[in-house]
Design a protein around this motif. Sequence first.
Motif, PDB file in Angstrom:
ATOM      1  N   ARG A  21       0.674  11.437  -1.335  1.00 40.75           N
ATOM      2  CA  ARG A  21       0.417  12.009  -2.663  1.00 40.75           C
ATOM      3  C   ARG A  21       1.164  13.332  -2.818  1.00 40.75           C
ATOM      4  O   ARG A  21       1.793  13.582  -3.846  1.00 40.75           O
ATOM      5  N   LEU A  31      -6.840   4.367  -4.414  1.00 41.38           N
ATOM      6  CA  LEU A  31      -6.152   3.182  -3.902  1.00 41.38           C
ATOM      7  C   LEU A  31      -7.137   2.079  -3.541  1.00 41.38           C
ATOM      8  O   LEU A  31      -6.967   0.936  -3.948  1.00 41.38           O
ATOM      9  N   LEU A  83      -1.377   8.305  -5.620  1.00 45.67           N
ATOM     10  CA  LEU A  83      -2.818   8.060  -5.648  1.00 45.67           C
ATOM     11  C   LEU A  83      -3.561   8.765  -4.519  1.00 45.67           C
ATOM     12  O   LEU A  83      -3.046   8.941  -3.425  1.00 45.67           O
ATOM     13  N   ARG A  84      -4.794   9.148  -4.806  1.00 45.97           N
ATOM     14  CA  ARG A  84      -5.734   9.545  -3.766  1.00 45.97           C
ATOM     15  C   ARG A  84      -6.156   8.278  -3.035  1.00 45.97           C
ATOM     16  O   ARG A  84      -6.115   7.181  -3.590  1.00 45.97           O
ATOM     17  N   VAL A  85      -6.629   8.421  -1.780  1.00 37.81           N
ATOM     18  CA  VAL A  85      -7.024   7.239  -1.017  1.00 37.81           C
ATOM     19  C   VAL A  85      -8.199   6.530  -1.693  1.00 37.81           C
ATOM     20  O   VAL A  85      -8.270   5.299  -1.699  1.00 37.81           O
ATOM     21  N   ARG A 102     -11.776   3.718   3.393  1.00 40.02           N
ATOM     22  CA  ARG A 102     -10.929   4.902   3.520  1.00 40.02           C
ATOM     23  C   ARG A 102     -10.384   5.017   4.940  1.00 40.02           C
ATOM     24  O   ARG A 102      -9.206   5.317   5.147  1.00 40.02           O
ATOM     25  N   MET A 158       1.061   3.896  -3.112  1.00 36.05           N
ATOM     26  CA  MET A 158       0.603   5.277  -2.923  1.00 36.05           C
ATOM     27  C   MET A 158       1.722   6.269  -3.211  1.00 36.05           C
ATOM     28  O   MET A 158       1.512   7.295  -3.858  1.00 36.05           O
ATOM     29  N   TYR A 159       2.928   5.952  -2.740  1.00 31.79           N
ATOM     30  CA  TYR A 159       4.044   6.875  -2.931  1.00 31.79           C
ATOM     31  C   TYR A 159       4.600   6.793  -4.351  1.00 31.79           C
ATOM     32  O   TYR A 159       5.057   7.791  -4.906  1.00 31.79           O
ATOM     33  N   ILE A 172       0.832  -1.209   0.000  1.00 26.26           N
ATOM     34  CA  ILE A 172       0.000   0.000   0.000  1.00 26.26           C
ATOM     35  C   ILE A 172       0.864   1.255   0.000  1.00 26.26           C
ATOM     36  O   ILE A 172       0.650   2.179  -0.794  1.00 26.26           O
ATOM     37  N   VAL A 175      -7.391   2.789   5.682  1.00 32.42           N
ATOM     38  CA  VAL A 175      -6.128   3.270   5.111  1.00 32.42           C
ATOM     39  C   VAL A 175      -5.572   4.393   5.974  1.00 32.42           C
ATOM     40  O   VAL A 175      -4.360   4.467   6.221  1.00 32.42           O
ATOM     41  N   PRO A 188      -3.191   9.705   4.312  1.00 30.82           N
ATOM     42  CA  PRO A 188      -2.821   9.118   3.022  1.00 30.82           C
ATOM     43  C   PRO A 188      -2.476  10.172   1.970  1.00 30.82           C
ATOM     44  O   PRO A 188      -1.626   9.959   1.116  1.00 30.82           O
ATOM     45  N   HIS A 189      -3.144  11.330   2.057  1.00 34.86           N
ATOM     46  CA  HIS A 189      -2.890  12.394   1.070  1.00 34.86           C
ATOM     47  C   HIS A 189      -1.472  12.946   1.199  1.00 34.86           C
ATOM     48  O   HIS A 189      -0.942  13.514   0.239  1.00 34.86           O
TER      49      HIS A 189
END
Length: 296
Positions: A245, A150, A145-147, A219, A140-141, A136, A222, A241-242
Amino acid sequence: MTWLDDIKNFKNYLKLERGLSGNSVESYVRDAEKLFQFCGETKHVSSLKDEDIHNFLVFLNDLGLSATSQARILSGIKAFFEFLFIEKLIIADPTELISSPRITRKLPETLHLHEIEAMMASIDLSTHEGPRNKAIIEVMYSCGLRVSELINLKISDCLFQEGFIRVVGKGNKMRLVPIGNEAIKYSKIYLHQVRIQLDIQQGHEDYLFLNRRGKALSRVMVFIIIKDLAEKAGIHKSISPHTLRHSFATHLVEGGADLRAVQEMLGHESIITTEIYTHLDRAFLQQTLKEFHPRG
């Protein structure tokens, strides 16, 4: 003269007359090149107004760059126009009345590479969730990606052999995003060693990331994973999570990546509604990720 001529002369000026170090020269030149990428060849540097510089800063902010990063880039742009004015290549400096973004204003946190690596190192790969959480963070990194993107990522949209994933973003708009080798590696480990053992619920067969009950992640889950890993890594920042991004975009842009490529990978619409962005081919996006992403 063209943009490229002006930037080349600016580089010589910084080296020969200002006597700056090689790293400083390259940093200033990258800033001028970022402005060129934003404006395009159709608008010559001598025709730029303060409104164009303001729009450029808005664009950087939308990419998720911190106020500190924006201020540093603006400093390079100001030096570029100072050079042009000294050389009488422009009659007015459009940056003269442009002030730097307030460093104190609240903007999304950005993680340093060592902090992201510390989060990854804090994952216990011997647990059931470990390989999934590692995949994950990598995805994401690696992909910015936005959550929501993902948790809705499908196995059928993971084109690992081609080095891309299909992402459904805002407004149900689909885009192709290059994915790094590390993200592919750990996604495959999770797929073939962990996910295959789950009792997958009907309707969730194609979702890449699942919880222990065999359903797609929420969401909230995460968010919990990210915050838990940050705490284990000793990171005392307000992150979500953002944050990954924003870190993805910041690290690419500060490393010298093409702004258009970063914008397309993020799935952003044009900030300036009249601006028409040129299509970027897939090979170019892949090369951008490999060349400028710290874990590309």
